[in-house]
Structures are given as structure tokens and as C-alpha cells.
Design a protein around this motif. Structure first.
Motif, PDB file in Angstrom:
ATOM      1  N   GLY A   1      57.973  33.924  40.098  1.00 55.96           N
ATOM      2  CA  GLY A   1      59.609  35.321  39.768  1.00 55.96           C
ATOM      3  C   GLY A   1      59.753  35.618  38.045  1.00 55.96           C
ATOM      4  O   GLY A   1      58.403  35.235  37.614  1.00 55.96           O
ATOM      5  N   THR A   2      60.325  36.072  37.892  1.00 57.28           N
ATOM      6  CA  THR A   2      60.759  36.316  37.092  1.00 57.28           C
ATOM      7  C   THR A   2      60.495  35.394  35.792  1.00 57.28           C
ATOM      8  O   THR A   2      61.652  34.492  35.493  1.00 57.28           O
TER       9      THR A   2
ATOM     10  N   PRO B   1      58.588  37.822  26.641  1.00 58.61           N
ATOM     11  CA  PRO B   1      58.330  38.654  26.197  1.00 58.61           C
ATOM     12  C   PRO B   1      58.275  40.052  26.400  1.00 58.61           C
ATOM     13  O   PRO B   1      58.973  40.968  25.477  1.00 58.61           O
TER      14      PRO B   1
ATOM     15  N   LEU C   1      40.552  43.299  27.450  1.00 56.50           N
ATOM     16  CA  LEU C   1      40.263  42.782  28.551  1.00 56.50           C
ATOM     17  C   LEU C   1      40.436  43.518  29.339  1.00 56.50           C
ATOM     18  O   LEU C   1      39.645  44.015  31.029  1.00 56.50           O
ATOM     19  N   SER C   2      40.492  44.893  28.696  1.00 54.51           N
ATOM     20  CA  SER C   2      40.611  46.741  29.866  1.00 54.51           C
ATOM     21  C   SER C   2      39.210  46.620  29.595  1.00 54.51           C
ATOM     22  O   SER C   2      38.987  48.006  30.686  1.00 54.51           O
TER      23      SER C   2
ATOM     24  N   GLY D   1      50.942  32.622  28.531  1.00 52.47           N
ATOM     25  CA  GLY D   1      49.458  32.146  28.308  1.00 52.47           C
ATOM     26  C   GLY D   1      49.600  31.380  26.826  1.00 52.47           C
ATOM     27  O   GLY D   1      49.215  30.494  27.324  1.00 52.47           O
TER      28      GLY D   1
ATOM     29  N   LYS E   1      47.939  42.136  41.741  1.00 49.58           N
ATOM     30  CA  LYS E   1      48.178  40.457  41.704  1.00 49.58           C
ATOM     31  C   LYS E   1      47.820  40.013  43.256  1.00 49.58           C
ATOM     32  O   LYS E   1      47.187  39.677  43.181  1.00 49.58           O
TER      33      LYS E   1
ATOM     34  N   VAL F   1      46.607  33.254  36.881  1.00 46.60           N
ATOM     35  CA  VAL F   1      47.960  33.642  37.180  1.00 46.60           C
ATOM     36  C   VAL F   1      48.927  35.276  37.492  1.00 46.60           C
ATOM     37  O   VAL F   1      48.578  36.159  36.870  1.00 46.60           O
ATOM     38  N   ALA F   2      48.833  35.162  38.776  1.00 43.31           N
ATOM     39  CA  ALA F   2      49.596  36.052  39.830  1.00 43.31           C
ATOM     40  C   ALA F   2      50.511  36.654  39.612  1.00 43.31           C
ATOM     41  O   ALA F   2      51.261  36.790  37.968  1.00 43.31           O
TER      42      ALA F   2
ATOM     43  N   ASP G   1      42.864  36.766  23.378  1.00 38.43           N
ATOM     44  CA  ASP G   1      43.551  37.691  23.319  1.00 38.43           C
ATOM     45  C   ASP G   1      43.833  39.286  22.263  1.00 38.43           C
ATOM     46  O   ASP G   1      42.437  39.436  21.893  1.00 38.43           O
ATOM     47  N   ARG G   2      43.902  40.015  23.365  1.00 47.40           N
ATOM     48  CA  ARG G   2      43.548  41.864  22.113  1.00 47.40           C
ATOM     49  C   ARG G   2      44.625  41.299  20.643  1.00 47.40           C
ATOM     50  O   ARG G   2      43.694  42.253  19.975  1.00 47.40           O
TER      51      ARG G   2
ATOM     52  N   SER H   1      50.878  34.915  23.651  1.00 43.21           N
ATOM     53  CA  SER H   1      52.068  35.317  23.839  1.00 43.21           C
ATOM     54  C   SER H   1      52.777  34.596  25.876  1.00 43.21           C
ATOM     55  O   SER H   1      51.779  34.524  25.810  1.00 43.21           O
TER      56      SER H   1
ATOM     57  N   ALA I   1      39.374  39.933  21.989  1.00 42.82           N
ATOM     58  CA  ALA I   1      39.073  41.032  23.263  1.00 42.82           C
ATOM     59  C   ALA I   1      39.851  41.853  23.997  1.00 42.82           C
ATOM     60  O   ALA I   1      40.860  40.988  23.907  1.00 42.82           O
TER      61      ALA I   1
ATOM     62  N   VAL J   1      42.846  45.150  33.623  1.00 45.24           N
ATOM     63  CA  VAL J   1      42.980  44.070  32.673  1.00 45.24           C
ATOM     64  C   VAL J   1      43.366  42.587  34.200  1.00 45.24           C
ATOM     65  O   VAL J   1      43.050  41.994  33.959  1.00 45.24           O
TER      66      VAL J   1
ATOM     67  N   GLY K   1      45.473  35.771  27.234  1.00 44.61           N
ATOM     68  CA  GLY K   1      46.471  36.440  27.392  1.00 44.61           C
ATOM     69  C   GLY K   1      47.193  35.502  26.230  1.00 44.61           C
ATOM     70  O   GLY K   1      48.412  34.706  26.497  1.00 44.61           O
TER      71      GLY K   1
ATOM     72  N   ALA L   1      46.293  37.243  30.629  1.00 43.59           N
ATOM     73  CA  ALA L   1      46.587  38.254  30.803  1.00 43.59           C
ATOM     74  C   ALA L   1      46.871  38.811  32.258  1.00 43.59           C
ATOM     75  O   ALA L   1      46.113  38.906  33.215  1.00 43.59           O
TER      76      ALA L   1
HETATM   77  N1  LIG Z   1      56.762  37.531  32.853  1.00 40.99           N
HETATM   78  C1  LIG Z   1      57.339  37.434  33.808  1.00 40.99           C
HETATM   79  O1  LIG Z   1      58.250  37.250  34.085  1.00 40.99           O
HETATM   80  C2  LIG Z   1      55.764  37.622  34.740  1.00 40.99           C
HETATM   81  C3  LIG Z   1      55.881  37.203  36.057  1.00 40.99           C
HETATM   82  C4  LIG Z   1      55.203  37.205  36.941  1.00 40.99           C
HETATM   83  C5  LIG Z   1      53.485  36.938  36.638  1.00 40.99           C
HETATM   84  N2  LIG Z   1      53.617  37.118  35.080  1.00 40.99           N
HETATM   85  C6  LIG Z   1      51.922  37.417  34.336  1.00 40.99           C
HETATM   86  O2  LIG Z   1      51.584  36.692  33.723  1.00 40.99           O
HETATM   87  C7  LIG Z   1      50.982  37.031  32.986  1.00 40.99           C
HETATM   88  C8  LIG Z   1      51.790  36.384  31.534  1.00 40.99           C
HETATM   89  O3  LIG Z   1      52.760  37.639  31.514  1.00 40.99           O
HETATM   90  P1  LIG Z   1      53.995  37.566  30.144  1.00 40.99           P
HETATM   91  O4  LIG Z   1      55.042  37.718  30.592  1.00 40.99           O
HETATM   92  O5  LIG Z   1      53.693  36.077  29.326  1.00 40.99           O
HETATM   93  O6  LIG Z   1      53.409  38.590  29.033  1.00 40.99           O
HETATM   94  P2  LIG Z   1      53.661  38.426  27.230  1.00 40.99           P
HETATM   95  O7  LIG Z   1      53.186  39.957  27.551  1.00 40.99           O
HETATM   96  O8  LIG Z   1      54.581  37.803  26.952  1.00 40.99           O
HETATM   97  O9  LIG Z   1      52.171  38.268  27.352  1.00 40.99           O
HETATM   98  C9  LIG Z   1      50.596  39.018  27.624  1.00 40.99           C
HETATM   99  C10 LIG Z   1      49.725  38.644  26.798  1.00 40.99           C
HETATM  100  O10 LIG Z   1      48.431  39.311  27.325  1.00 40.99           O
HETATM  101  C11 LIG Z   1      47.684  39.821  26.404  1.00 40.99           C
HETATM  102  N3  LIG Z   1      46.519  40.781  26.465  1.00 40.99           N
HETATM  103  C12 LIG Z   1      47.498  41.903  27.385  1.00 40.99           C
HETATM  104  N4  LIG Z   1      46.452  42.813  28.070  1.00 40.99           N
HETATM  105  C13 LIG Z   1      45.515  42.080  27.393  1.00 40.99           C
HETATM  106  C14 LIG Z   1      43.926  43.404  26.777  1.00 40.99           C
HETATM  107  N5  LIG Z   1      43.911  44.012  27.733  1.00 40.99           N
HETATM  108  N6  LIG Z   1      43.209  41.918  26.387  1.00 40.99           N
HETATM  109  C15 LIG Z   1      43.412  40.654  26.204  1.00 40.99           C
HETATM  110  N7  LIG Z   1      44.484  40.365  26.202  1.00 40.99           N
HETATM  111  C16 LIG Z   1      45.552  41.229  26.545  1.00 40.99           C
HETATM  112  C17 LIG Z   1      49.269  40.461  25.472  1.00 40.99           C
HETATM  113  O11 LIG Z   1      48.704  40.879  24.056  1.00 40.99           O
HETATM  114  C18 LIG Z   1      49.831  39.157  25.735  1.00 40.99           C
HETATM  115  O12 LIG Z   1      49.722  38.783  24.483  1.00 40.99           O
HETATM  116  C19 LIG Z   1      50.426  38.387  33.150  1.00 40.99           C
HETATM  117  O13 LIG Z   1      49.379  38.550  33.724  1.00 40.99           O
HETATM  118  C20 LIG Z   1      51.861  38.945  34.094  1.00 40.99           C
HETATM  119  O14 LIG Z   1      51.753  39.477  34.811  1.00 40.99           O
HETATM  120  C21 LIG Z   1      54.081  37.271  34.390  1.00 40.99           C
END
Ligand SMILES: NC(=O)c1ccc[n+]([C@@H]2O[C@H](COP(=O)([O-])OP(=O)(O)OC[C@H]3O[C@@H](n4cnc5c(N)ncnc54)[C@H](O)[C@@H]3O)[C@@H](O)[C@H]2O)c1
Length: 254
Positions: free
Chosen positions: A186-187, A191, A65-66, A23, A159, A140-141, A41-42, A20, A63, A113, A17, A91
């Protein structure tokens, strides 16, 4: 797969991941920590953009990951006989859906994923880590692993599953020289949140509600999560194993 720079003699981190949000911030933080990086990343453009910013010693793998088994085989082929010193399972995907709204596709993709891919990657790296009695895994949960979030049933299940996996692997390998932990943000303003808000009739008021539900009254930044991942991955985090570190601005405190 593309490669820039040299990978000789340094520690290597595999980050999923990495294109973005959290990650990407983690990849850039680990580059500052002098890791060579294998970024997965995908999204080709996104992961290449992270690699560009991270500098030298970076390999990228596009790749999906689904499809955890196929993606893991692809990553294994790039790693060859190399075992990363650090695996960061970042991811993730999620949809707003309660139980009746959750289709088989939402359930299966979310679990694939967020949970199965992380498990497959643990299976990939553990033998090498155990053989040299050194290695760290961080997944990352989410705060959603600890509390129920409305219309996030598949996400919360995936998670919470990551936390169960983390504890069980830590128990299986106590004393083997490896550590595995999870972080529960948390939040966090990434993107992902931007995409979520786009679907709302009044995005600004939804954003404000999301900020206010955290005690600190704001969203976290990706760097605020990446810093903790860096810390607990380093030797300074050596007494932490099988744990879930909450980084949520107080979201789950009340
Ligand atoms: N943003 C939040 O508020 C938040 C809170 C708690 C946990 N998280 C966790 O943090 C992690 C990252 O989230 P983020 O907010 O940075 O999201 P994001 O959407 O900004 O980034 C996620 C990345 O994962 C990649 N990805 C998604 N599906 C994929 C796949 N099938 N194969 C390969 N790559 C894949 C996307 O292309 C993207 O680059 C996630 O696991 C999310 O659950 C986020």
C-alpha cells in the motif's frame, strides 16, 4: 560499475531501484541476510550511498531501465557467467494521469520501467536458475495492481501486468526448482511520496488523507516491505509461488 569487498561463495541478490525507498531498504535487509549484492539504479549517487551502507560484497550498476533491452545487456555484461540466486524487481515510476492526460511518453515509460524491464531481467536470470534448479524472483507490484487508483491508469496497468507475468512464469516453471512471487505494498513512506506531495497545494492534508485511507491509519515503512521480501525469498517462504502478497495496512481490505 564499482566493486567493494569479496563475492566468493555467498548467495547473490540483484536488486533494481536500489538507490531509494523500498529498493534501498530491501538491499540493506538482504545484506543482513548475508547476500552479496548487485544494485541497479539510474541514480549514481543514490545507489553508491546504498552500497556504502550495505558494506562489503556490493557491486553497483548505473542503468536506465526505461530502455529495458540496453539496461539488461549492461547488467548481463557485469554479471558475466554468474546467475544471481535472487532477483528483486523494485525500480518503478509513476505519474498522476487519467486516460486523457496519459501521453504516449507516460504510458511507454511506465510500462518499460515497471513491467518490460522486470520481464527482460527474468529472461536474463531464468536460464541460469533453471540450469541449477534454484532461484527466487520477487517483483514489487502495488496495491494498484489489485484495485483501480484514480489518475494512475498506466501505473495500475503496469503493476497488474507484473502479477500476470509472475503467475505465468510460475506456471511455466512449476517443478523446476525456482519460485517467483510479487508483493503489493500500500502507501509506503518513501522519497516517491515526498515528491508527490511537493506538487500539492496543501501537502499535509493530502498526506493525512493517504494515511487515513489505510485501515491502520498510517503509511508503511520501507523496512516493513523489505522484511517480507526477505522472508518470502528465504527457504521459510518455500511454499509460496506465483503469489501476490498484499502488504498494505488494510488499504485493499475495504
Ligand atoms: N512508495 C509507495 O507507496 C509504493 C507503493 C506500492 C508500490 N511501490 C513500488 O515500490 C517500488 C519502489 O518505490 P519507492 O516508493 O521506493 O520509490 P523511490 O522513488 O523512493 O525509489 C525508486 C528507485 O527506482 C529508481 N528508478 C526509477 N526509474 C528508474 C529507471 N528508469 N532505471 C533505473 N532505476 C530507476 C529511482 O532512481 C529510485 O532510486 C516501485 O516499483 C513502486 O511502484 C511503492
Amino acid at each position: 560499475m564499482t566493486e567493494t569487498g569479496s563475492t566468493g561463495g555467498r548467495r547473490t541478490a540483484l536488486v533494481t531501484g536500489a538507490g531509494s525507498g523500498i529498493g534501498r531498504a530491501t538491499a540493506l535487509r538482504l545484506a543482513e541476510d548475508s547476500y552479496d549484492l548487485v544494485l541497479v539504479d539510474r541514480n549514481l549517487e543514490a545507489v553508491e550511498a546504498t552500497a556504502e551502507r550495505a558494506g562489503t560484497g556490493v557491486r553497483t550498476i548505473v542503468a536506465d531501465l526505461s530502455e529495458p533491452a540496453a539496461a539488461t545487456a549492461q547488467i548481463a555484461a557485469v554479471l558475466g557467467s554468474q546467475t544471481p540466486d535472487l532477483l528483486v524487481n523494485c525500480a518503478g515510476v509513476g505519474w498522476a494521469a487519467d486516460t486523457s492526460e496519459t501521453t504516449d511518453e507516460i504510458w511507454e515509460t511506465t510500462l518499460a520501467v515497471n513491467l518490460s524491464a522486470a520481464f527482460h531481467l527474468c529472461q536474463l536470470v531464468l536460464p541460469g536458475m533453471l540450469a541449477r534448479r534454484r532461484g527466487v524472483i520477487v517483483s514489487v507490484a502495488s496495491a494498484g495492481a489489485l484495485v483501480g487508483l484514480r489518475r494512475r491508469v498506466a501505473y495500475c496497468a503496469s503493476k497488474a501486468g507484473l502479477l500476470g507475468m509472475t503467475r505465468a512464469i510460475a506456471a511455466d516453471h512449476a517443478g523446476d526448482g525456482i519460485r517467483i512471487n510479487a508483493v503489493c505494498p500500500g502507501t509506503v513512506d518513501t522519497p516517491w511520496i515526498g515528491r508527490m506531495l511537493e506538487g500539492e497545494a496543501d501537502p499535509e492534508s493530502v498526506r493525512q488523507r493517504m494515511e487515513q485511507r489505510q485501515l491502520d491509519g498510517r503509511m508503511g515503512t520501507p523496512d516493513e516491505v523489505a522484511d517480507w521480501i526477505s522472508f518470502i525469498s528465504s527457504d521459510r517462504g518455500r511454499f509460496m509461488n506465483g503469489a501476490a502478497l498484499v502488504i498494505d495496512g488494510g488499504l485493499t481490505a475495504v
